[in-house]
Design an enzyme around this catalytic site. Structure first.
Site, PDB file in Angstrom:
ATOM      1  N   LYS A   1      97.345  -8.397  45.682  1.00  0.00           N
ATOM      2  CA  LYS A   1      97.045  -9.445  46.657  1.00  0.00           C
ATOM      3  C   LYS A   1      95.885 -10.305  46.194  1.00  0.00           C
ATOM      4  CE  LYS A   1      96.938  -6.016  49.963  1.00  0.00           C
ATOM      5  NZ  LYS A   1      96.967  -5.320  51.238  1.00  0.00           N
TER       6      LYS A   1
ATOM      7  N   LYS B   1      98.757  -4.340  37.673  1.00  0.00           N
ATOM      8  CA  LYS B   1      99.660  -4.247  38.837  1.00  0.00           C
ATOM      9  C   LYS B   1      99.647  -5.576  39.613  1.00  0.00           C
ATOM     10  CE  LYS B   1      96.736  -2.725  42.547  1.00  0.00           C
ATOM     11  NZ  LYS B   1      96.484  -2.075  43.768  1.00  0.00           N
TER      12      LYS B   1
ATOM     13  N   LYS C   1      86.899  -2.310  42.444  1.00  0.00           N
ATOM     14  CA  LYS C   1      86.421  -3.194  43.505  1.00  0.00           C
ATOM     15  C   LYS C   1      84.939  -3.472  43.358  1.00  0.00           C
ATOM     16  CE  LYS C   1      89.918  -3.056  47.013  1.00  0.00           C
ATOM     17  NZ  LYS C   1      90.279  -2.887  48.404  1.00  0.00           N
TER      18      LYS C   1
HETATM   19  P1  TYM Z   1      97.056  -1.466  50.150  1.00  0.00           P
HETATM   20  O1  TYM Z   1      96.886  -2.218  51.420  1.00  0.00           O
HETATM   21  O2  TYM Z   1      96.311  -1.955  48.944  1.00  0.00           O
HETATM   22  O3  TYM Z   1      98.570  -1.403  49.764  1.00  0.00           O
HETATM   23  C1  TYM Z   1      99.559  -0.997  50.714  1.00  0.00           C
HETATM   24  C2  TYM Z   1     100.658  -0.205  50.019  1.00  0.00           C
HETATM   25  O4  TYM Z   1     101.268  -0.990  48.990  1.00  0.00           O
HETATM   26  C3  TYM Z   1     101.283  -0.250  47.769  1.00  0.00           C
HETATM   27  N1  TYM Z   1     101.153  -1.199  46.643  1.00  0.00           N
HETATM   28  C4  TYM Z   1     102.004  -1.253  45.605  1.00  0.00           C
HETATM   29  N2  TYM Z   1     103.111  -0.554  45.317  1.00  0.00           N
HETATM   30  C5  TYM Z   1     103.778  -0.877  44.181  1.00  0.00           C
HETATM   31  N3  TYM Z   1     103.391  -1.850  43.332  1.00  0.00           N
HETATM   32  C6  TYM Z   1     102.273  -2.584  43.580  1.00  0.00           C
HETATM   33  N4  TYM Z   1     101.914  -3.558  42.753  1.00  0.00           N
HETATM   34  C7  TYM Z   1     101.527  -2.295  44.763  1.00  0.00           C
HETATM   35  N5  TYM Z   1     100.406  -2.818  45.325  1.00  0.00           N
HETATM   36  C8  TYM Z   1     100.195  -2.129  46.474  1.00  0.00           C
HETATM   37  C9  TYM Z   1     100.076   0.673  47.870  1.00  0.00           C
HETATM   38  O5  TYM Z   1     100.211   1.788  47.010  1.00  0.00           O
HETATM   39  C10 TYM Z   1     100.114   1.064  49.325  1.00  0.00           C
HETATM   40  O6  TYM Z   1     101.026   2.120  49.543  1.00  0.00           O
HETATM   41  N6  TYM Z   1      94.067   2.449  50.921  1.00  0.00           N
HETATM   42  C11 TYM Z   1      95.367   1.903  51.179  1.00  0.00           C
HETATM   43  C12 TYM Z   1      95.675   1.740  52.658  1.00  0.00           C
HETATM   44  C13 TYM Z   1      95.533   2.985  53.452  1.00  0.00           C
HETATM   45  C14 TYM Z   1      96.445   4.068  53.515  1.00  0.00           C
HETATM   46  C15 TYM Z   1      95.888   4.986  54.436  1.00  0.00           C
HETATM   47  C16 TYM Z   1      97.674   4.321  52.889  1.00  0.00           C
HETATM   48  C17 TYM Z   1      94.495   3.286  54.278  1.00  0.00           C
HETATM   49  N7  TYM Z   1      94.711   4.485  54.888  1.00  0.00           N
HETATM   50  C18 TYM Z   1      96.550   6.183  54.719  1.00  0.00           C
HETATM   51  C19 TYM Z   1      98.320   5.523  53.207  1.00  0.00           C
HETATM   52  C20 TYM Z   1      97.764   6.442  54.106  1.00  0.00           C
HETATM   53  C21 TYM Z   1      95.462   0.537  50.550  1.00  0.00           C
HETATM   54  O7  TYM Z   1      94.475  -0.120  50.328  1.00  0.00           O
HETATM   55  O8  TYM Z   1      96.729   0.072  50.383  1.00  0.00           O
END
Ligand code: TYM
Length: 334
Positions: free
Chosen positions: A200, A197, A115
Site C-alpha cells: 500500500k 512485495k 517501518k
Molecule cells: P496489513 O493491513 O498490512 O495487510 C492485510 C493482509 O494482507 C496481506 N498482504 C499480502 N498478501 C499477499 N501479498 C501481498 N503483497 C500482501 N500485502 C499484504 C497481509 O499478510 C495481511 O494478511 N498486522 C496486520 C494486521 C493485523 C492482523 C491482526 C492480521 C492486525 N491484527 C490479527 C491478522 C490477525 C497488517 O498490518 O496487515
C-alpha cells in the site's frame, strides 16, 4: 451449530489504499473460509496510528474498509465485522501481554525494522509493540486459525510464542492459533520490482494494483509490468516478474501453472499481460460495484457497526476477565 465450529480471526489496517496483495493474500481467503468457521474480521484502526494519520481520513478509510469486507462477500450477519477501537479489551490485553513479551523478540521483527527505517522521524513505542497488539487481537477471540499473507507469518509465530509462554505459567488460557496461507497469492509482488512485495505504501503507483483502480488503469499497469528480456511465459525463480503475473492470473482464474503456461505457449508477453489485466478487472469490477452500492446505505452499515461491536465485546471481555484473574488482578464487586 455455531459453537461447534472452530474460530477464525483476521484483520487489516485501515491505512493507505488496499492492493491486490491484500485481496489475494487475505480477503479472498476470508470469504472462502467464512462458512467453515466462526469468524471475526476486524478493521485494525488502533494499529494504524503507529504511523501518523490524518484523523478525518483515518475515520473515512476505516469505514470504507469495513464496507469493503462486506462488498467482498463476507456476510455481516454470520461474520463478526467490527472496529478494533470499539472493543477496549484489545488494548487492555495488549498491555498485559506486553509484560510477557521480550524486547529481544520485538527487535527481531522485520516489519518493525522496515517501518522504522521508513518513518525515522517517528519511531514510537507503539510501532515497536505493534505485534503484541496483534497477538492480543488473535488471542482474545481464542482463534484456531488466522488467514494472512506471508509477510505476517513472523507476527503470528510471536503470537504463538507469547501464548505458549502465558499458558506455561497459568495453565490453558489461550488457544494456540495456526496461520492459514492460501495456496496461491500469499505473496503478491510489486509490478515494478518483483523482488519487493506489493505494498500500500509504495511510492510508485504503477507498482501496485489498488482495489479501487478503474479497468483502464488496471490494464495500463499490467502492460507496464516489469518482466524480462525473453518472451516465454514460464514459472521459474529466474523469471520473478513473469512468475508473479502467473500467480496473479492463477489467483484470479483458478487455473494451474501448467494450464497458464500452455495457454500462452508461443504467444508473447503482450497477450499474456492483457489477459492478466482482464482477469483482474473481472474480479475487481463486481467488488467495486457492490462497494459503491453498499456505501450508499448508511443505516445498514451503521447497524452492522453497532451490533457487531456488541458481539465482539462480549466474546473479548470473556477472555480478558479470565486473563485478569490469572495474573492476579482483584475481582470485581457486583
Ligand atoms: P496489513 O493491513 O498490512 O495487510 C492485510 C493482509 O494482507 C496481506 N498482504 C499480502 N498478501 C499477499 N501479498 C501481498 N503483497 C500482501 N500485502 C499484504 C497481509 O499478510 C495481511 O494478511 N498486522 C496486520 C494486521 C493485523 C492482523 C491482526 C492480521 C492486525 N491484527 C490479527 C491478522 C490477525 C497488517 O498490518 O496487515
Amino acid at each position: 451449530m455455531e459453537d461447534e465450529k472452530k474460530t477464525l480471526f483476521s484483520g487489516m489496517q485501515a491505512t493507505g489504499n488496499l492492493t491486490l496483495g491484500n485481496y489475494f493474500g487475505a480477503l479472498k481467503n476470508w470469504v472462502t473460509l467464512s462458512d467453515e468457521y466462526n469468524c471475526f474480521y476486524c478493521v485494525v484502526d488502533e494499529h494504524s496510528i503507529t504511523v501518523r494519520q490524518d484523523p478525518a481520513e483515518l475515520r473515512r478509510r476505516a469505514r470504507a474498509l469495513l464496507t469493503l469486507y462486506i462488498a467482498a462477500g463476507l456476510d455481516p450477519e454470520k461474520n463478526c465485522i467490527y472496529y478494533q477501537s470499539h472493543v477496549s479489551a484489545h488494548a487492555e490485553l495488549a498491555w498485559i501481554l506486553n509484560c510477557y513479551t521480550y524486547m529481544g523478540e520485538l527487535q527481531r521483527m522485520t516489519q518493525f525494522k522496515d517501518k522504522s527505517s521508513k518513518h525515522a522521524d517517528n519511531i514510537n513505542a507503539g510501532l515497536f509493540t505493534y505485534p503484541v497488539l496483534m497477538a492480543a487481537d488473535i488471542l482474545l477471540f481464542q482463534a484456531d486459525v488466522v488467514p494472512v499473507g506471508i509477510d505476517q507469518m513472523q507476527h503470528l509465530e510471536l503470537t504463538r510464542d507469547v501464548a505458549q509462554r502465558f499458558n506455561g505459567i497459568y495453565g490453558d488460557v489461550f488457544t494456540i492459533p495456526e496461520a492459514y496461507l492460501g495456496k496461491v497469492g500469499a505473496k503478491i509482488m510489486s509490478l515494478q520490482d518483483p523482488a519487493k512485495k506489493m505494498s500500500k505504501s509504495d511510492e510508485n503507483p504503477n507498482a501496485s494494483i489498488y482495489l479501487m483502480d478503474d479497468p483502464d488503469t488496471i490494464i495500463r499497469k499490467f502492460k507496464r509490468a516489469v518482466t524480462d528480456s525473453d518472451s516465454e511465459v514460464r514459472y521459474a525463480p529466474e523469471k520473478p516478474g513473469v512468475s508473479n503475473l502467473i500467480d496473479i492470473y492463477r489467483a484470479a482464474t483458478g487455473k494451474s501453472i501448467e494450464e497458464v503456461e500452455r495457454e500462452f505457449d508461443g504467444k508473447g508477453y503482450g497477450d499474456f499481460k492483457l489477459a492478466v489485466g482482464e482477469s483482474v478487472v473481472s474480479v475487481l469490477k463486481p467488488l467495486q460495484d457492490r462497494f459503491a452500492e453498499l456505501s450508499k446505505d448508511k443505516t445498514y452499515i451503521d447497524n452492522i457497526i453497532k451490533i457487531n461491536a456488541e458481539r465482539a465485546n462480549y466474546v473479548a471481555t470473556k477472555t480478558l476477565r479470565k486473563v485478569q484473574k490469572k495474573v492476579g488482578f482483584p475481582e470485581r464487586i457486583r
